[in-house]
Design a protein around this motif. Structure first.
Motif, PDB file in Angstrom:
ATOM      1  N   UNK A  79       6.127   9.342 -11.408  1.00  0.00           N
ATOM      2  CA  UNK A  79       5.278   9.661 -10.270  1.00  0.00           C
ATOM      3  C   UNK A  79       4.021  10.410 -10.646  1.00  0.00           C
ATOM      4  N   UNK A  80       3.981  10.992 -11.875  1.00  0.00           N
ATOM      5  CA  UNK A  80       2.785  11.709 -12.319  1.00  0.00           C
ATOM      6  C   UNK A  80       1.663  10.782 -12.767  1.00  0.00           C
ATOM      7  N   UNK A  81       1.976   9.521 -12.989  1.00  0.00           N
ATOM      8  CA  UNK A  81       0.963   8.582 -13.485  1.00  0.00           C
ATOM      9  C   UNK A  81      -0.174   8.468 -12.481  1.00  0.00           C
ATOM     10  N   UNK A  82      -1.386   8.549 -12.983  1.00  0.00           N
ATOM     11  CA  UNK A  82      -2.551   8.317 -12.126  1.00  0.00           C
ATOM     12  C   UNK A  82      -2.986   6.866 -12.303  1.00  0.00           C
ATOM     13  N   UNK A  83      -3.037   6.147 -11.193  1.00  0.00           N
ATOM     14  CA  UNK A  83      -3.401   4.744 -11.240  1.00  0.00           C
ATOM     15  C   UNK A  83      -4.858   4.608 -11.692  1.00  0.00           C
ATOM     16  N   UNK A 134       3.016  -0.956  -6.422  1.00  0.00           N
ATOM     17  CA  UNK A 134       3.037  -0.127  -7.632  1.00  0.00           C
ATOM     18  C   UNK A 134       2.982  -1.003  -8.876  1.00  0.00           C
ATOM     19  N   UNK A 135       3.775  -2.079  -8.878  1.00  0.00           N
ATOM     20  CA  UNK A 135       3.812  -2.969 -10.035  1.00  0.00           C
ATOM     21  C   UNK A 135       2.451  -3.609 -10.285  1.00  0.00           C
ATOM     22  N   UNK A 136       1.821  -4.108  -9.224  1.00  0.00           N
ATOM     23  CA  UNK A 136       0.512  -4.743  -9.383  1.00  0.00           C
ATOM     24  C   UNK A 136      -0.560  -3.724  -9.781  1.00  0.00           C
ATOM     25  N   UNK A 137      -0.481  -2.517  -9.228  1.00  0.00           N
ATOM     26  CA  UNK A 137      -1.482  -1.493  -9.529  1.00  0.00           C
ATOM     27  C   UNK A 137      -1.410  -1.066 -10.996  1.00  0.00           C
ATOM     28  N   UNK A 138      -0.207  -0.833 -11.503  1.00  0.00           N
ATOM     29  CA  UNK A 138      -0.052  -0.449 -12.901  1.00  0.00           C
ATOM     30  C   UNK A 138      -0.544  -1.553 -13.827  1.00  0.00           C
ATOM     31  N   UNK A 139      -0.216  -2.801 -13.473  1.00  0.00           N
ATOM     32  CA  UNK A 139      -0.627  -3.925 -14.307  1.00  0.00           C
ATOM     33  C   UNK A 139      -2.139  -4.079 -14.320  1.00  0.00           C
ATOM     34  N   UNK A 142      -2.236  -2.789  -3.615  1.00  0.00           N
ATOM     35  CA  UNK A 142      -2.497  -2.245  -4.946  1.00  0.00           C
ATOM     36  C   UNK A 142      -3.978  -1.950  -5.162  1.00  0.00           C
ATOM     37  N   UNK A 143      -4.835  -2.630  -4.418  1.00  0.00           N
ATOM     38  CA  UNK A 143      -6.270  -2.431  -4.584  1.00  0.00           C
ATOM     39  C   UNK A 143      -6.726  -1.087  -4.015  1.00  0.00           C
ATOM     40  N   UNK A 144      -5.849  -0.402  -3.283  1.00  0.00           N
ATOM     41  CA  UNK A 144      -6.182   0.911  -2.737  1.00  0.00           C
ATOM     42  C   UNK A 144      -5.534   2.042  -3.519  1.00  0.00           C
ATOM     43  N   UNK A 145      -4.862   1.701  -4.640  1.00  0.00           N
ATOM     44  CA  UNK A 145      -4.108   2.702  -5.392  1.00  0.00           C
ATOM     45  C   UNK A 145      -4.953   3.459  -6.412  1.00  0.00           C
ATOM     46  N   UNK A 146      -6.070   2.881  -6.797  1.00  0.00           N
ATOM     47  CA  UNK A 146      -6.875   3.481  -7.871  1.00  0.00           C
ATOM     48  C   UNK A 146      -7.245   4.932  -7.547  1.00  0.00           C
ATOM     49  N   UNK A 174       9.397  -5.954  -9.259  1.00  0.00           N
ATOM     50  CA  UNK A 174       9.906  -4.585  -9.348  1.00  0.00           C
ATOM     51  C   UNK A 174      10.273  -4.229 -10.788  1.00  0.00           C
ATOM     52  N   UNK A 175      10.943  -5.146 -11.479  1.00  0.00           N
ATOM     53  CA  UNK A 175      11.304  -4.915 -12.885  1.00  0.00           C
ATOM     54  C   UNK A 175      10.051  -4.670 -13.717  1.00  0.00           C
ATOM     55  N   UNK A 176       9.010  -5.462 -13.467  1.00  0.00           N
ATOM     56  CA  UNK A 176       7.748  -5.281 -14.175  1.00  0.00           C
ATOM     57  C   UNK A 176       7.163  -3.901 -13.905  1.00  0.00           C
ATOM     58  N   UNK A 177       7.222  -3.458 -12.643  1.00  0.00           N
ATOM     59  CA  UNK A 177       6.703  -2.144 -12.295  1.00  0.00           C
ATOM     60  C   UNK A 177       7.400  -1.031 -13.046  1.00  0.00           C
ATOM     61  N   UNK A 178       8.724  -1.113 -13.158  1.00  0.00           N
ATOM     62  CA  UNK A 178       9.470  -0.080 -13.866  1.00  0.00           C
ATOM     63  C   UNK A 178       9.166  -0.123 -15.364  1.00  0.00           C
ATOM     64  N   UNK A 179       9.061  -1.315 -15.921  1.00  0.00           N
ATOM     65  CA  UNK A 179       8.763  -1.432 -17.353  1.00  0.00           C
ATOM     66  C   UNK A 179       7.371  -0.878 -17.665  1.00  0.00           C
ATOM     67  N   UNK A 180       6.389  -1.202 -16.823  1.00  0.00           N
ATOM     68  CA  UNK A 180       5.042  -0.678 -17.043  1.00  0.00           C
ATOM     69  C   UNK A 180       4.977   0.823 -16.799  1.00  0.00           C
ATOM     70  N   UNK A 181       5.779   1.297 -15.844  1.00  0.00           N
ATOM     71  CA  UNK A 181       5.829   2.732 -15.590  1.00  0.00           C
ATOM     72  C   UNK A 181       6.352   3.494 -16.799  1.00  0.00           C
ATOM     73  N   UNK A 182       7.430   2.978 -17.387  1.00  0.00           N
ATOM     74  CA  UNK A 182       7.993   3.620 -18.571  1.00  0.00           C
ATOM     75  C   UNK A 182       7.025   3.534 -19.753  1.00  0.00           C
TER      76      UNK A 182
END
Length: 512
Positions: A70-74, A154-159, A333-337, A488-496
């Motif tokens: 949750x600390x990640x800044x998009x 979240x997954x799309x924003x991180x990617x 996701x386009x509003x997450x930055x 969702x799996x992609x989001x968690x993998x990119x988050x980690x």
């Protein structure tokens, strides 16, 4: 531009949509019977899957928010938001509402009040049934819906922002499986285009019928093909022009306007409606909901096989939200930055949910109060005329009722447009290869999908096929659910992956 179009995803999806709609127009009764049979059969056999998946998503969404991820800044530690918080919240709220909340805010609590599920253990029309009705409607239009959308966002924003990949399914699927998934990406794009065109058309069809009933109430003009054509043309023009103008211009302004109208209507109804009754009922309903939130996510017909409530309501809702989740997630996701992942999740889930709960409490309370005080026999009116016409009799009972109806009709048009706008843009994006998060799809593609959605909605209404086709989205929700799981799996993998690189993070230690 023609060289960039993803022909393999685009044309088969449109061809399949055309074939299906053709059956909806010319074989309405047969198609309706088939879809109804499949709907109830699938709900009986796989309803638990949709409920369980929704519960898991709710838990995972808040785990993401309160974990180290949750600390990640998009967009990285120096990223700044592209949109003000007000614009972000209004686009998130309106993008998830469409015509649904406006149509069902009074009708759905009444159905739960008069025909509660066996699992609720309450008598129809009783005090306990009223509390159940409001609390269940609150839940079905709030946290589960926005968790499904947000976890995909979240997954799309991180990617897109942190991994610097194009805003598309391809990079997300590649991360999920750890290899290039070009063929799977094309299939997912085609499936999503087909699903979104049909789903948005069904939502628009409901809106057309409701606006037509409002016009009949105001001017005595019975809705028919000509009236529906005029309404469909106007709404299509509104959301297509908004879509063409881009996310930061048309949709931002329309969402802000629509939210202000919502708030104005809400305040007016609170002032002139049975506010004491709605406040009491809403408070008890909220307390009941907070006591058993996850239980309200999985009401099935265990040991009550003849009870169709779950198939008619909850399973249909979870399935339809799942159908929309990956695409609305791509839009959100386009509003997450510039936001931390924790900020993005909590605001994106809680702000719209609080508004929807208040809306349901107020309008649902009005409907139930009118029913129990014999002010208006809403239950009989729904059975005879449908909710699309009954709601205008309710609004007409307020002071300056005609003006309230006109404002409500405007809100239906603009609210639907805030849903259709990003969906048309998403379909256009998936039809063109290699777009990044900051790219806009070609205007010609946006116009194409806007027109397609408007035409399909009109054909569904005039053919009487809307009710039949709606069942399709529960069935399509099953394959889309697996697409959502991959996202969702992609989001968690990119988050980690992101928390292992300081450049992608803004932790409390780094700030210090």
């Amino acid at each position: 531009m023609s060289k960039k179009i993803n022909h393999i995803a685009l044309w088969p999806a449109l061809a399949l949509l055309s074939v299906f709609i053709g059956f909806g127009i010319f074989k309405t009764e047969e198609l309706g019977t088939l879809l109804t049979t499949l709907l109830y059969g699938m709900a009986d056999k796989m309803g638990w899957f949709f409920c369980l998946l929704t519960i898991i998503v709710i838990l995972l969404t808040f785990i993401l928010a309160f974990s180290k991820v949750g600390n990640i800044r998009i967009g990285g530690p120096d990223a700044k938001p592209d949109y003000k918080t007000w614009n972000w919240i209004t686009m998130s709220l309106c993008g998830g509402i469409g015509t649904g909340l406006l149509f069902w805010a009074m009708g759905e609590p009444m159905f739960h009040f008069m025909t509660p599920p066996v699992a609720a253990g309450v008598e129809p029309g009783s005090r306990s049934a009223a509390i159940f009705a409001i609390s269940q409607a609150m839940w079905q239009w709030s946290v589960p819906q926005y968790c499904l959308y947000t976890i995909c966002a979240v997954a799309f924003a991180l990617t897109a922002y942190n991994m610097k990949k194009p805003l598309a399914f391809g990079p997300v699927l590649n991360t999920c499986f750890g290899r290039n998934c070009t063929k799977l990406e094309t299939f997912v794009h085609g499936l999503s285009i087909f699903t979104m065109c049909g789903a948005v058309a069904c939502s628009m069809g409901v809106g057309l019928m409701q606006i037509g009933s409002g016009i009949a109430n105001l001017f005595g003009v019975n809705p028919g093909p000509t009236v529906w054509l005029i309404i469909a043309s106007l709404i299509t023009a509104i959301f297509t022009l908004s879509c063409v103008s881009g996310l930061g211009n048309g949709l931002k302004k329309m969402s802000s306007f629509t939210t202000i109208v919502f708030i104005g209507i809400l305040i007016y109804v609170i002032i002139f409606g049975p506010s004491d009754f709605s406040a009491k009922l809403g408070t008890e309903a909220l307390a009941t909901l907070l006591d058993h939130p996850l239980e309200r996510t999985a009401i099935l017909n265990t040991m009550a096989e003849t009870d169709s409530w779950a198939a008619d309501w909850e399973i249909q809702y979870w399935a339809s939200f799942i159908v929309y989740a990956p695409i609305i997630g791509m839009f959100l996701s386009r509003m997450a930055k510039g936001r931390t992942l924790r900020q993005f999740i909590l605001v994106n889930v809680l702000a719209p949910s609080i508004f929807c709960m208040v809306w349901i409490s107020v309008f649902g309370g009005v409907a139930i109060n009118m029913q129990i005080t014999d002010t208006l026999d809403i239950w009989s009116a729904v059975g005879e005329n449908g909710m699309e016409s009954t709601i205008f009799h309710i609004l007409g009972s307020f002071p300056l009722g005609k003006a309230l109806i006109i404002i409500f009709l405007v809100s239906i048009a603009t609210s639907f447009s805030t849903l259709a706008d990003p969906m048309a843009a998403a379909c256009a994006t998936m039809s063109v290869k290699g777009l990044s998060v900051n790219d806009e799809a070609p205007k010609s593609m946006k116009i194409l999908f806007g027109v397609i959605m408007g035409v399909v909605a009109y054909l569904l209404v005039v053919s009487g096929g809307v009710g039949s086709v709606k069942g399709l989205w529960v069935i399509i929700g099953f394959p889309i659910a697996f697409v959502m799981i991959m996202v969702i799996v992609s989001g968690f993998k990119n988050g980690m992956k992101a928390i292992q690189h300081e450049d992608y993070m803004l932790t409390e230690e780094k700030e210090a």
